[in-house]
Design a protein around this motif. Sequence first.
Motif, PDB file in Angstrom:
ATOM      1  N   ILE A  75       0.854  -1.110  -0.046  1.00 28.64           N
ATOM      2  CA  ILE A  75      -0.128   0.147   0.055  1.00 28.64           C
ATOM      3  C   ILE A  75       0.813   1.456   0.118  1.00 28.64           C
ATOM      4  O   ILE A  75       0.706   2.331  -0.741  1.00 28.64           O
ATOM      5  CB  ILE A  75      -0.941  -0.041   1.171  1.00 28.64           C
ATOM      6  CG1 ILE A  75      -2.004  -1.195   1.027  1.00 28.64           C
ATOM      7  CG2 ILE A  75      -1.768   1.421   1.517  1.00 28.64           C
ATOM      8  CD1 ILE A  75      -2.904  -1.137   2.268  1.00 28.64           C
ATOM      9  N   LEU A  76       2.044   1.321   0.828  1.00 30.72           N
ATOM     10  CA  LEU A  76       2.890   2.378   0.865  1.00 30.72           C
ATOM     11  C   LEU A  76       3.437   2.710  -0.400  1.00 30.72           C
ATOM     12  O   LEU A  76       3.488   3.826  -0.901  1.00 30.72           O
ATOM     13  CB  LEU A  76       3.989   2.391   1.856  1.00 30.72           C
ATOM     14  CG  LEU A  76       3.347   2.240   3.337  1.00 30.72           C
ATOM     15  CD1 LEU A  76       4.345   1.986   4.532  1.00 30.72           C
ATOM     16  CD2 LEU A  76       2.641   3.855   3.619  1.00 30.72           C
ATOM     17  N   ALA A  77       3.909   1.653  -1.109  1.00 33.27           N
ATOM     18  CA  ALA A  77       4.599   1.709  -2.552  1.00 33.27           C
ATOM     19  C   ALA A  77       3.605   2.099  -3.486  1.00 33.27           C
ATOM     20  O   ALA A  77       3.819   3.025  -4.444  1.00 33.27           O
ATOM     21  CB  ALA A  77       5.068   0.381  -2.829  1.00 33.27           C
ATOM     22  N   ALA A  78       2.236   1.879  -3.431  1.00 30.79           N
ATOM     23  CA  ALA A  78       1.286   2.171  -4.419  1.00 30.79           C
ATOM     24  C   ALA A  78       1.054   3.499  -4.256  1.00 30.79           C
ATOM     25  O   ALA A  78       0.825   4.381  -5.376  1.00 30.79           O
ATOM     26  CB  ALA A  78       0.214   1.383  -4.282  1.00 30.79           C
ATOM     27  N   ILE A  79       1.216   4.119  -2.945  1.00 34.33           N
ATOM     28  CA  ILE A  79       0.821   5.643  -2.791  1.00 34.33           C
ATOM     29  C   ILE A  79       2.387   6.389  -3.331  1.00 34.33           C
ATOM     30  O   ILE A  79       2.275   7.392  -4.084  1.00 34.33           O
ATOM     31  CB  ILE A  79       0.604   5.728  -1.500  1.00 34.33           C
ATOM     32  CG1 ILE A  79      -0.667   5.215  -1.129  1.00 34.33           C
ATOM     33  CG2 ILE A  79       0.632   7.301  -1.227  1.00 34.33           C
ATOM     34  CD1 ILE A  79      -1.298   5.221   0.403  1.00 34.33           C
ATOM     35  N   ALA A  80       3.510   5.816  -3.167  1.00 36.99           N
ATOM     36  CA  ALA A  80       4.808   6.612  -3.033  1.00 36.99           C
ATOM     37  C   ALA A  80       5.374   6.691  -4.489  1.00 36.99           C
ATOM     38  O   ALA A  80       5.694   7.849  -4.769  1.00 36.99           O
ATOM     39  CB  ALA A  80       5.770   6.130  -2.077  1.00 36.99           C
ATOM     40  N   PHE A  81       5.028   5.762  -5.342  1.00 37.99           N
ATOM     41  CA  PHE A  81       5.654   5.427  -6.379  1.00 37.99           C
ATOM     42  C   PHE A  81       5.088   6.573  -7.448  1.00 37.99           C
ATOM     43  O   PHE A  81       5.942   7.245  -8.147  1.00 37.99           O
ATOM     44  CB  PHE A  81       5.597   4.031  -6.952  1.00 37.99           C
ATOM     45  CG  PHE A  81       6.282   3.952  -8.296  1.00 37.99           C
ATOM     46  CD1 PHE A  81       7.715   3.679  -8.458  1.00 37.99           C
ATOM     47  CD2 PHE A  81       5.621   3.854  -9.502  1.00 37.99           C
ATOM     48  CE1 PHE A  81       8.313   3.578  -9.418  1.00 37.99           C
ATOM     49  CE2 PHE A  81       6.464   3.576 -10.600  1.00 37.99           C
ATOM     50  CZ  PHE A  81       7.585   3.538 -10.560  1.00 37.99           C
ATOM     51  N   PRO A  82       3.956   6.721  -7.824  1.00 38.46           N
ATOM     52  CA  PRO A  82       3.353   7.619  -8.571  1.00 38.46           C
ATOM     53  C   PRO A  82       3.973   9.329  -8.196  1.00 38.46           C
ATOM     54  O   PRO A  82       3.992   9.778  -9.084  1.00 38.46           O
ATOM     55  CB  PRO A  82       1.800   7.541  -8.471  1.00 38.46           C
ATOM     56  CG  PRO A  82       1.641   6.165  -8.009  1.00 38.46           C
ATOM     57  CD  PRO A  82       2.774   5.778  -7.061  1.00 38.46           C
ATOM     58  N   SER A  83       3.808   9.448  -7.005  1.00 33.36           N
ATOM     59  CA  SER A  83       4.329  10.633  -6.561  1.00 33.36           C
ATOM     60  C   SER A  83       5.827  10.891  -6.716  1.00 33.36           C
ATOM     61  O   SER A  83       6.406  11.978  -7.149  1.00 33.36           O
ATOM     62  CB  SER A  83       4.187  10.935  -5.200  1.00 33.36           C
ATOM     63  OG  SER A  83       4.804  11.970  -4.602  1.00 33.36           O
ATOM     64  N   TYR A  84       6.502   9.831  -6.756  1.00 30.79           N
ATOM     65  CA  TYR A  84       8.067   9.781  -7.195  1.00 30.79           C
ATOM     66  C   TYR A  84       8.272  10.117  -8.650  1.00 30.79           C
ATOM     67  O   TYR A  84       9.081  10.932  -9.052  1.00 30.79           O
ATOM     68  CB  TYR A  84       8.868   8.461  -6.577  1.00 30.79           C
ATOM     69  CG  TYR A  84      10.142   8.359  -7.363  1.00 30.79           C
ATOM     70  CD1 TYR A  84      11.150   8.960  -6.872  1.00 30.79           C
ATOM     71  CD2 TYR A  84      10.407   7.433  -8.394  1.00 30.79           C
ATOM     72  CE1 TYR A  84      12.457   8.790  -7.258  1.00 30.79           C
ATOM     73  CE2 TYR A  84      11.622   7.165  -8.813  1.00 30.79           C
ATOM     74  CZ  TYR A  84      12.557   7.827  -8.034  1.00 30.79           C
ATOM     75  OH  TYR A  84      13.928   7.780  -8.805  1.00 30.79           O
ATOM     76  N   GLN A  85       7.514   9.318  -9.461  1.00 31.59           N
ATOM     77  CA  GLN A  85       7.346   9.499 -10.728  1.00 31.59           C
ATOM     78  C   GLN A  85       7.043  10.948 -11.372  1.00 31.59           C
ATOM     79  O   GLN A  85       7.956  11.387 -12.383  1.00 31.59           O
ATOM     80  CB  GLN A  85       6.561   8.422 -11.614  1.00 31.59           C
ATOM     81  CG  GLN A  85       6.919   6.955 -11.636  1.00 31.59           C
ATOM     82  CD  GLN A  85       8.154   6.805 -12.183  1.00 31.59           C
ATOM     83  OE1 GLN A  85       9.388   6.887 -11.942  1.00 31.59           O
ATOM     84  NE2 GLN A  85       7.938   6.821 -13.629  1.00 31.59           N
ATOM     85  N   SER A  86       6.140  11.393 -10.826  1.00 31.74           N
ATOM     86  CA  SER A  86       5.838  13.019 -11.011  1.00 31.74           C
ATOM     87  C   SER A  86       7.004  13.773 -10.568  1.00 31.74           C
ATOM     88  O   SER A  86       7.207  14.749 -11.574  1.00 31.74           O
ATOM     89  CB  SER A  86       4.700  13.314 -10.204  1.00 31.74           C
ATOM     90  OG  SER A  86       4.311  14.633 -10.469  1.00 31.74           O
ATOM     91  N   HIS A  87       7.560  13.392  -9.682  1.00 33.20           N
ATOM     92  CA  HIS A  87       8.654  14.676  -9.315  1.00 33.20           C
ATOM     93  C   HIS A  87       9.994  14.376 -10.254  1.00 33.20           C
ATOM     94  O   HIS A  87      10.470  15.237 -10.473  1.00 33.20           O
ATOM     95  CB  HIS A  87       9.091  14.058  -7.898  1.00 33.20           C
ATOM     96  CG  HIS A  87      10.562  14.932  -7.533  1.00 33.20           C
ATOM     97  ND1 HIS A  87      10.603  16.212  -7.037  1.00 33.20           N
ATOM     98  CD2 HIS A  87      11.883  14.286  -7.168  1.00 33.20           C
ATOM     99  CE1 HIS A  87      11.654  16.503  -6.736  1.00 33.20           C
ATOM    100  NE2 HIS A  87      12.495  15.430  -6.936  1.00 33.20           N
ATOM    101  N   VAL A  88      10.152  13.239 -10.701  1.00 33.11           N
ATOM    102  CA  VAL A  88      11.172  12.726 -11.667  1.00 33.11           C
ATOM    103  C   VAL A  88      10.877  13.410 -13.030  1.00 33.11           C
ATOM    104  O   VAL A  88      11.559  14.183 -13.624  1.00 33.11           O
ATOM    105  CB  VAL A  88      11.411  11.326 -11.746  1.00 33.11           C
ATOM    106  CG1 VAL A  88      12.209  11.012 -12.942  1.00 33.11           C
ATOM    107  CG2 VAL A  88      11.981  10.790 -10.638  1.00 33.11           C
TER     108      VAL A  88
END
Length: 138
Positions: A25-38
């Motif tokens: 669940i944490l990965a599903a929330i964090a990964f899109p945010s990380y991708q957007s930042h990149v």
Amino acid sequence: MTTGKQPNRGFTLIELMIVIAVISILAAIAFPSYQSHVQKTRQTEMKGLLSGFATALENYRAQNFSYEDAGTALTPPTNLYYTVTLNVDADFRGYTLLATPKAGQTGTGAMAINETGQNCLLKTNDTSCTPGTDPSWN
């Protein structure tokens, strides 16, 4: 001599499954945010490259009094995530630099800058924008 049963050590299968579910669940929330930042970081890098190349084009014009042959004399910036093209006007008095997103930048749009410093950034999958008409990246 001890004949008692030794206490169980370790985790149960249920405990391990709960930990895996929480991490998922944490990965599903964090990964899109990380991708957007990149993606935003890559856009910012390309804005800097376009601005720097626009400065080089202005220096070229100051020395040659037009943008004629600027496309062969100067090499547009390269980037893994954008394709940069230089379009010089027919009268050699103006230009438009266009950065079109490639792989890894899906969901972002094209960026452009012209000889007057007007720029644009589209936030969709569009492949072109018109400086002075479309929204600015400022």
